[in-house]
Design a protein around this motif. Sequence first.
Motif, short mmCIF file in Angstrom:
data_model
loop_
_atom_site.label_atom_id
_atom_site.label_comp_id
_atom_site.label_asym_id
_atom_site.label_seq_id
_atom_site.Cartn_x
_atom_site.Cartn_y
_atom_site.Cartn_z
N VAL A 42 32.37 47.89 29.44
CA VAL A 42 31.66 46.70 29.91
C VAL A 42 31.03 47.01 31.27
O VAL A 42 31.52 47.86 32.01
CB VAL A 42 32.62 45.49 30.01
N GLU A 43 29.94 46.33 31.58
CA GLU A 43 29.30 46.44 32.89
C GLU A 43 30.01 45.48 33.84
O GLU A 43 30.10 44.28 33.56
CB GLU A 43 27.81 46.06 32.76
N LEU A 44 30.54 45.99 34.95
CA LEU A 44 31.30 45.14 35.87
C LEU A 44 30.36 44.26 36.70
O LEU A 44 29.33 44.71 37.18
CB LEU A 44 32.15 46.01 36.82
N ASP A 45 30.78 43.01 36.88
CA ASP A 45 30.04 42.11 37.75
C ASP A 45 30.63 42.20 39.16
O ASP A 45 31.58 42.96 39.40
CB ASP A 45 30.07 40.68 37.22
N ASP A 46 30.07 41.44 40.08
CA ASP A 46 30.52 41.51 41.48
C ASP A 46 32.00 41.15 41.64
O ASP A 46 32.71 41.76 42.43
CB ASP A 46 29.66 40.61 42.37
N ALA A 47 32.48 40.17 40.87
CA ALA A 47 33.88 39.76 40.98
C ALA A 47 34.81 40.89 40.54
O ALA A 47 35.84 41.14 41.17
CB ALA A 47 34.13 38.51 40.15
N ALA A 48 34.45 41.57 39.47
CA ALA A 48 35.28 42.67 38.98
C ALA A 48 35.24 43.85 39.95
O ALA A 48 36.25 44.53 40.16
CB ALA A 48 34.82 43.10 37.59
N ILE A 49 34.08 44.10 40.54
CA ILE A 49 33.96 45.18 41.52
C ILE A 49 34.81 44.85 42.75
O ILE A 49 35.48 45.71 43.30
CB ILE A 49 32.49 45.44 41.89
#
Length: 148
Positions: A42-49
């Motif tokens: 999956v492509e990580l969003d800002d929250a996951a980063i």
Amino acid sequence: MSLKVRISDDMKSAMKAKEAVRLATIRLLMAAIKQKEVDERVELDDAAITAVIDKMIKQRRDSISQFQAAQRQDLADKEQAEVDVLSGYMPQPLSQAEIEALIAQAVADTGAAGMQDMGKVMGALRPQLAGRADMAQVSALIKAKLAA
């Protein structure tokens, strides 16, 4: 600008400026983000980063305490330099008063009456406080509030 783009731009500027410590830390961060993306497909969003960065900071703080206990200040300083770089990508931390206000609001919203409702309160607060407060500290404050 997304956090991932900002990190990539900072890596380029660190290369140009020949900032070895900053560059090495950003490369570690990029590798951790890439690893998480590959593992979860999956492509990580800002929250996951932000969650990845928070985990890396916690690991480094743990290492710092271990190195200081072993009288290895040189290694502790290296880890602290990495923490300083990584902290630059975290959202602005909340003040103690802001955290306590959010806890009071969450307790009121969930109708928490005792320690058995701690999970409900933590669940309500986690999205609001992720990366902006030490969750161990938040947990202690919630326990104190619910015990009173």
